[in-house]
Design an enzyme around this catalytic site. Structure first.
Site, short mmCIF file in Angstrom:
data_model
loop_
_atom_site.label_atom_id
_atom_site.label_comp_id
_atom_site.label_asym_id
_atom_site.label_seq_id
_atom_site.Cartn_x
_atom_site.Cartn_y
_atom_site.Cartn_z
N HIS A 206 -55.38 -22.69 -20.20
CA HIS A 206 -54.40 -23.51 -20.91
C HIS A 206 -53.54 -24.33 -19.95
O HIS A 206 -52.51 -24.88 -20.34
CB HIS A 206 -53.51 -22.63 -21.80
CG HIS A 206 -54.24 -22.05 -22.97
ND1 HIS A 206 -53.78 -20.96 -23.69
CD2 HIS A 206 -55.43 -22.39 -23.53
CE1 HIS A 206 -54.65 -20.67 -24.65
NE2 HIS A 206 -55.65 -21.51 -24.57
N CYS A 245 -53.91 -42.95 -5.02
CA CYS A 245 -54.43 -44.20 -5.61
C CYS A 245 -53.41 -44.94 -6.46
O CYS A 245 -53.67 -46.06 -6.92
CB CYS A 245 -55.67 -43.91 -6.44
SG CYS A 245 -55.35 -43.05 -8.01
N SER A 288 -53.54 -9.61 -23.59
CA SER A 288 -53.88 -10.75 -24.45
C SER A 288 -54.06 -10.30 -25.89
O SER A 288 -54.66 -9.25 -26.15
CB SER A 288 -55.17 -11.42 -23.96
OG SER A 288 -55.59 -12.42 -24.88
N ASN A 319 -53.69 -3.45 -24.15
CA ASN A 319 -52.65 -4.18 -24.88
C ASN A 319 -51.88 -3.18 -25.74
O ASN A 319 -52.47 -2.21 -26.22
CB ASN A 319 -53.25 -5.27 -25.76
CG ASN A 319 -52.25 -6.35 -26.11
OD1 ASN A 319 -51.57 -6.89 -25.24
ND2 ASN A 319 -52.14 -6.68 -27.38
N LEU A 320 -50.59 -3.39 -25.92
CA LEU A 320 -49.80 -2.46 -26.72
C LEU A 320 -50.02 -2.64 -28.22
O LEU A 320 -49.72 -1.75 -29.00
CB LEU A 320 -48.31 -2.62 -26.40
CG LEU A 320 -47.88 -2.14 -25.01
CD1 LEU A 320 -46.41 -2.49 -24.77
CD2 LEU A 320 -48.11 -0.65 -24.86
N GLN A 321 -50.54 -3.79 -28.61
CA GLN A 321 -50.84 -4.03 -30.02
C GLN A 321 -52.33 -4.19 -30.23
O GLN A 321 -53.06 -4.51 -29.30
CB GLN A 321 -50.08 -5.28 -30.50
CG GLN A 321 -48.57 -5.06 -30.54
CD GLN A 321 -47.81 -6.23 -29.95
OE1 GLN A 321 -48.25 -6.85 -29.00
NE2 GLN A 321 -46.66 -6.54 -30.54
N CYS A 337 -49.62 -3.05 -19.01
CA CYS A 337 -50.61 -3.50 -18.03
C CYS A 337 -50.28 -3.01 -16.62
O CYS A 337 -51.17 -2.61 -15.87
CB CYS A 337 -50.70 -5.02 -18.04
SG CYS A 337 -51.27 -5.71 -19.60
#
Length: 353
Positions: A206, A245, A288, A319-321, A337
């Protein structure tokens, strides 16, 4: 053309398909009641935003965000009537100490057996140093939908002074010692590079808030400040010019609704991540929600049997969820993590830091 090239790089929320609402955590409150409270709170906040005329920033007033709001409102109304715990992506869970130790040992064995490990990171690896995630109890989107004021810079102005988290350092050292071959990340905070991870071994899916590139010659420039100055979702010019440039410089952040057409350099990032996930016999997902198209589909590319891995690969999610990809994981760890990566580094490298 690879599958991910056929789809839009949609850097936004997929509430309508995943129900990724993350509510506040309170001791002693049943998960179903907790999530119901969160759904009601988020719906109330959402309704205030829909009818508000005071929003002025481009993200929250964009057509893409408006479409998301409508999808989320429909999702909320359905789940207020029949909440399914199996689709609860809101509540945080933690493995009990005994179960966590068993899972960590399982993870260690998977890492020792693997020949090609790829790590896929999300906002959850940066929360321990004070940066917000998106769908956690104090996440940017969670707070926004509850009607709270949220800074549009997502804390990135401050991240220039922050040091990498325990997870970042562990990933970098494990790469230096040959255990991790490649890292793909949806984060834009630049902390992987600050930890010493080589750019050639990193795909920033991203973008990076501290990088701008020339629109003409594509030369990238790494800055000590956040480069984005544009306000429109499809406007990326920073107002500065190439030192080589003279062409106009643009940021490389993937906004709501952006495609490769809007951020051309991201195609190479996705290609690299895709190819390394195809080669991997183990993909370790850290922090994530795995709910942002098209990045969320990349880790599972390791699963199919290919040359060199006749039995296919494995995916581990930390992940916690819960995430929509949990059923595909060989191992699912509910723990911070930093705790997982500290164990892994010490176990594999024999170091304690």
């Amino acid at each position: 053309m690879t599958p991910h090239k056929r789809r839009t790089i949609f850097c936004g929320l997929q509430w309508g398909t995943t129900g990724s609402c993350r509510g506040n955590s309170r001791n002693g409150v049943a998960r179903e009641s907790l999530t119901m409270d969160c759904l009601k709170s988020c719906l109330d906040g959402l309704q205030r935003y829909v009818w508000s005329s005071t929003l002025k920033d481009s993200t929250w007033t964009s057509k893409e965000y408006e479409e998301y709001e409508l999808e989320f409102k429909s999702y909320m109304q359905q789940n207020l009537q029949t909440l399914s715990p199996a689709e609860d992506f809101a509540t945080e869970h933690r493995d009990d100490p005994e179960e966590l130790q068993r899972k960590l040992q399982d993870l260690l064995e998977l890492c020792k057996e693997a020949n090609y490990i790829v790590v896929f990171t999300g906002a959850g690896i940066s929360t321990s140093i004070g940066l917000p995630d998106y769908r956690g109890p104090q996440g940017v989107w969670t707070r926004k939908l509850k009607g709270e004021l949220v800074s549009d810079d997502l804390g990135l102005e401050r991240s220039a002074q922050l040091q990498p988290s325990r997870s970042h350092w562990a990933i970098s050292r494990l790469h230096q010692n040959g255990f991790i071959k490649f890292v793909s990340s949806t984060n834009v905070d630049g902390l992987h590079l600050k930890s010493g991870l080589p750019k050639a071994c990193l795909a920033e899916l991203h973008g990076n808030s501290y990088v701008e590139e020339c629109e003409s010659c594509l030369k990238p420039f790494h800055r000590s400040f956040v480069t984005r100055t544009a306000t429109g979702l499809f406007d990326h010019r920073t107002g500065r010019y190439c030192e080589l440039c003279g062409g106009p410089l643009r940021d490389i952040i993937v906004n709501f609704g952006n495609t490769f057409e809007h951020v051309p350099s991201m195609e190479a990032q996705h290609d690299a991540a895709w190819l390394h996930c195809l080669k991997a016999d183990l993909v370790l997902v850290l922090g994530s929600s795995l709910s942002i198209l098209t990045a969320c589909d990349l880790p599972e590319e390791c699963l199919e049997a290919r040359d060199g891995k006749p039995d296919g690969g494995k995916m581990v999610i930390v992940n916690l969820q819960r995430t929509p990809k949990d059923p595909l994981a060989s191992l699912r760890i509910f723990a911070p993590c930093d705790e997982v990566m500290a164990f892994l580094e010490e176990a594999l490298l024999g170091t304690e830091r």
